[in-house]
Motif scaffolding. Structure first.
Motif, mmCIF file in Angstrom:
data_model
loop_
_atom_site.group_PDB
_atom_site.id
_atom_site.type_symbol
_atom_site.label_atom_id
_atom_site.label_comp_id
_atom_site.label_asym_id
_atom_site.label_seq_id
_atom_site.Cartn_x
_atom_site.Cartn_y
_atom_site.Cartn_z
ATOM 1 N N GLU A 254 0.969 -1.154 0.013
ATOM 2 C CA GLU A 254 0.160 -0.118 -0.080
ATOM 3 C C GLU A 254 1.012 1.365 -0.079
ATOM 4 O OE1 GLU A 254 -2.913 0.453 3.189
ATOM 5 O OE2 GLU A 254 -2.695 2.653 2.707
ATOM 6 N N SER A 255 1.980 1.493 0.710
ATOM 7 C CA SER A 255 2.878 2.339 0.904
ATOM 8 C C SER A 255 3.546 2.650 -0.518
ATOM 9 C CB SER A 255 3.989 2.261 1.838
ATOM 10 O OG SER A 255 3.485 1.954 3.158
ATOM 11 N N ILE A 256 3.789 1.776 -1.241
ATOM 12 C CA ILE A 256 4.358 1.742 -2.813
ATOM 13 C C ILE A 256 3.406 2.360 -3.589
ATOM 14 C CG2 ILE A 256 5.424 0.484 -4.670
ATOM 15 C CD1 ILE A 256 6.650 -1.374 -2.298
ATOM 16 N N HIS A 257 2.163 1.857 -3.567
ATOM 17 C CA HIS A 257 0.993 2.401 -4.523
ATOM 18 C C HIS A 257 0.689 3.525 -3.917
ATOM 19 C CE1 HIS A 257 -0.415 -1.757 -6.593
ATOM 20 N NE2 HIS A 257 0.923 -1.773 -5.967
ATOM 21 N N THR A 258 0.632 4.053 -2.711
ATOM 22 C CA THR A 258 0.425 5.200 -2.306
ATOM 23 C C THR A 258 1.283 6.296 -3.095
ATOM 24 O OG1 THR A 258 -0.736 4.573 -0.430
ATOM 25 C CG2 THR A 258 -0.407 6.771 -0.572
ATOM 26 N N ALA A 259 2.666 6.155 -2.795
ATOM 27 C CA ALA A 259 3.603 6.933 -3.279
ATOM 28 C C ALA A 259 3.559 7.199 -4.982
ATOM 29 C CB ALA A 259 4.900 6.427 -3.011
ATOM 30 N N ILE A 260 3.347 6.156 -5.415
ATOM 31 C CA ILE A 260 3.554 6.108 -6.986
ATOM 32 C C ILE A 260 2.358 6.817 -7.549
ATOM 33 C CG2 ILE A 260 3.397 4.727 -9.251
ATOM 34 C CD1 ILE A 260 5.232 2.642 -7.773
ATOM 35 N N VAL B 283 14.555 -5.288 -11.433
ATOM 36 C CA VAL B 283 14.575 -6.367 -10.349
ATOM 37 C C VAL B 283 13.628 -5.761 -9.103
ATOM 38 C CG1 VAL B 283 16.755 -7.070 -10.869
ATOM 39 C CG2 VAL B 283 16.722 -4.906 -9.683
ATOM 40 N N GLU B 284 12.436 -5.154 -9.451
ATOM 41 C CA GLU B 284 11.763 -4.353 -8.318
ATOM 42 C C GLU B 284 10.921 -5.599 -7.967
ATOM 43 O OE1 GLU B 284 12.014 -1.165 -7.026
ATOM 44 O OE2 GLU B 284 13.428 -1.456 -8.551
ATOM 45 N N HIS B 285 10.421 -5.433 -6.698
ATOM 46 C CA HIS B 285 9.361 -6.382 -5.952
ATOM 47 C C HIS B 285 8.021 -6.297 -6.849
ATOM 48 C CE1 HIS B 285 6.529 -7.665 -3.097
ATOM 49 N NE2 HIS B 285 7.340 -8.581 -2.582
ATOM 50 N N SER B 286 7.256 -7.404 -6.663
ATOM 51 C CA SER B 286 6.198 -7.622 -7.592
ATOM 52 C C SER B 286 5.015 -6.501 -7.086
ATOM 53 C CB SER B 286 5.441 -8.927 -7.288
ATOM 54 O OG SER B 286 4.950 -9.180 -6.042
ATOM 55 N N ALA B 287 5.351 -5.997 -5.907
ATOM 56 C CA ALA B 287 4.212 -4.788 -5.657
ATOM 57 C C ALA B 287 4.488 -3.652 -6.640
ATOM 58 C CB ALA B 287 4.505 -4.324 -4.296
ATOM 59 N N THR B 288 5.674 -3.288 -7.097
ATOM 60 C CA THR B 288 5.906 -2.286 -7.874
ATOM 61 C C THR B 288 5.605 -2.762 -9.432
ATOM 62 O OG1 THR B 288 7.530 -1.291 -6.584
ATOM 63 C CG2 THR B 288 7.628 -0.628 -8.734
ATOM 64 N N ILE B 289 6.206 -3.696 -9.647
ATOM 65 C CA ILE B 289 6.097 -4.365 -11.263
ATOM 66 C C ILE B 289 4.636 -4.385 -11.522
ATOM 67 C CG2 ILE B 289 6.748 -6.537 -12.637
ATOM 68 C CD1 ILE B 289 9.341 -6.892 -11.081
ATOM 69 N N ALA C 58 4.555 1.742 6.868
ATOM 70 C CA ALA C 58 4.854 3.389 6.776
ATOM 71 C C ALA C 58 4.980 3.868 5.382
ATOM 72 C CB ALA C 58 5.614 3.630 7.921
ATOM 73 N N LEU C 59 4.575 5.159 5.254
ATOM 74 C CA LEU C 59 5.147 5.752 3.955
ATOM 75 C C LEU C 59 5.645 6.946 4.668
ATOM 76 C CD1 LEU C 59 5.527 6.184 1.133
ATOM 77 C CD2 LEU C 59 3.276 7.116 0.914
#
Ligand code: PLP
Length: 389
Positions: A74-80, A98-104, A211-212
């Motif tokens: 959720e933090s990653i998606h919120t930031a992007i 080479v990112e985590h699947s959350a980003t990919i 956290a974000l």
């Protein structure tokens, strides 16, 4: 439950006893909503803000720069999504292979919706070419999003240098620090990083709390709208888990310079390399998390090794994922240019502070015998195992 040798701390970690001690009374008695004005609510708000202070201290930033979320994803998606919403005309994102699947997965989804994604390659050690990164940033680049520490290999990207490049190019940066947070000393207040993601369950807090970091000088557009978290994230806070995250952050800070984990990991790796022919370390051995060892064992299928190790009570991860019955070699190892065979022959071992000398000894005893057994079972004509590293 039988006792296990747990070398899968990059997947998740066990709760610290101190975390459980703070969570249980809150779950039982501290059920007030931090937004309520009565005493139970005020007590909950105090607990919430204390935890925010503790997480901020570990991050080296101000309390108001910490937003609590439900997970690293959720933090990653919120930031992007926030970076994209700030300037809707900018529709280009720079990331890495080479990112985590959350980003990919999010970037794949955004590509379907018309965003252009540049996914930067890495070299055979998992390192990024910073000149290539600088060249990839364009006037319409909304965001650069990349890992600090790779979850599979532990390889670190040079974030301070990257932050300078991205700032010079007047673009936003999001750092996925889910694996780095609590393992590397941070002073975010002294950097130009706009967004950084962290997750509680990687540092001995509960799952479902994260956290974000949002640099106070950066504009922010919420993903979940509502009144909580100063209007930056709707949803009643997961108070007990957040309080536990605060305690876990304090503990991580106390242990951050502890070299025990590094010593275990290095002793483990030296043992594997000297005892098992055809064993190799995957990824840059210098710029790497202290706890992670990603090894390939020539001629061995990691899935089989994982099952046999599990039977012997040793938990680790394979460098491949099994989806719908077929085994896909890890995208990280593939991006490093490894053959399917080498990627499929890889296992990740990740140490944590609740490991012991006994775990190290057990791993050094069990793994060579499992690899030998699998090699003895391999059909004739399988790759030849050569002696040496
Ligand atoms: N990013 C990295 C590097 C991770 O290792 C993980 C979890 O494994 C995540 C993001 C996702 O975090 P969470 O499980 O809290 O959603």
């Amino acid at each position: 439950m039988r006792s296990v040798t747990y070398l899968d701390n990059n997947a998740t970690t066990q709760l610290a006893p101190e975390v459980l001690d703070v969570m249980v009374p809150l779950l039982r008695d501290g059920y007030g909503n931090p937004s309520s004005i009565h005493e139970l609510g005020r007590n909950a708000a105090k607990v919430l803000e204390e935890a925010r202070g503790r997480v901020a201290t570990l991050a080296g930033c101000r309390e108001e720069e910490i937003l609590f979320t439900s997970c690293g994803t959720e933090s990653i998606h919120t930031a992007i999504q926030s970076a994209l919403a700030i300037d809707p005309d900018k529709r280009h994102i720079v990331t890495t292979a080479v990112e985590h699947s959350a980003t990919i997965r999010l970037c794949e989804h955004l590509a379907q919706r018309g965003y252009e994604i540049t996914s930067l390659p890495v070299d055979s050690s998992g390192r990024l070419d910073l000149e290539q990164l600088a060249a990839a940033i364009r006037p319409d680049t909304a965001l650069v999003t990349l890992l600090w520490a790779n979850n599979e290999t532990g390889v670190l990207f040079p974030i301070p240098e990257i932050a300078e490049i991205v700032k010079r190019k007047k673009t936003l940066l999001h750092v996925d620090a889910v694996q780095a947070f609590g393992k590397l000393p941070l002073a975010l207040g002294e950097t130009d990083i706009p967004f950084l993601s962290a997750s509680g369950h990687k540092i001995h807090a509960a799952k479902g709390v994260a956290a974000l970091y949002i640099n106070r000088r950066v504009k922010f557009v919420p993903l979940l709208r509502g009144s909580q978290e100063n209007g930056r994230r709707g949803g009643t806070q997961n108070l007990a888990s957040i309080a536990g995250f605060g305690v876990a952050a304090d503990l991580a800070r106390q242990h951050i310079n502890n070299r025990q984990i590094l010593e275990w990991r290095n002793a483990f790796e030296e043992n594997m390399l000297s005892v098992i022919p055809g064993c190799r370390v995957n990824g840059d051995r210098t710029n790497r998390l202290a706890n992670t060892s990603n090894l390939s064992f020539e001629g061995v299928e990691s899935e089989g090794a994982l099952i046999l190790l599990d039977k012997k009570g040793l938990c680790c991860s394979a460098g491949s994922a099994c989806t719908s019955g077929s085994i896909h070699p890890s995208h990280v190892l593939k991006a490093m240019g490894f053959s399917n065979e080498r990627a499929r022959a890889s296992l990740r071992f990740s140490f944590g502070r609740y490991n012991s000398q006994g775990d190290l000894a057990r791993a050094c005893e069990v793994i060579p015998s499992v690899i030998e057994k699998l090699r003895a079972l391999a059909p004739a004509g399988s790759p030849v195992i050569r002696a040496g590293k």
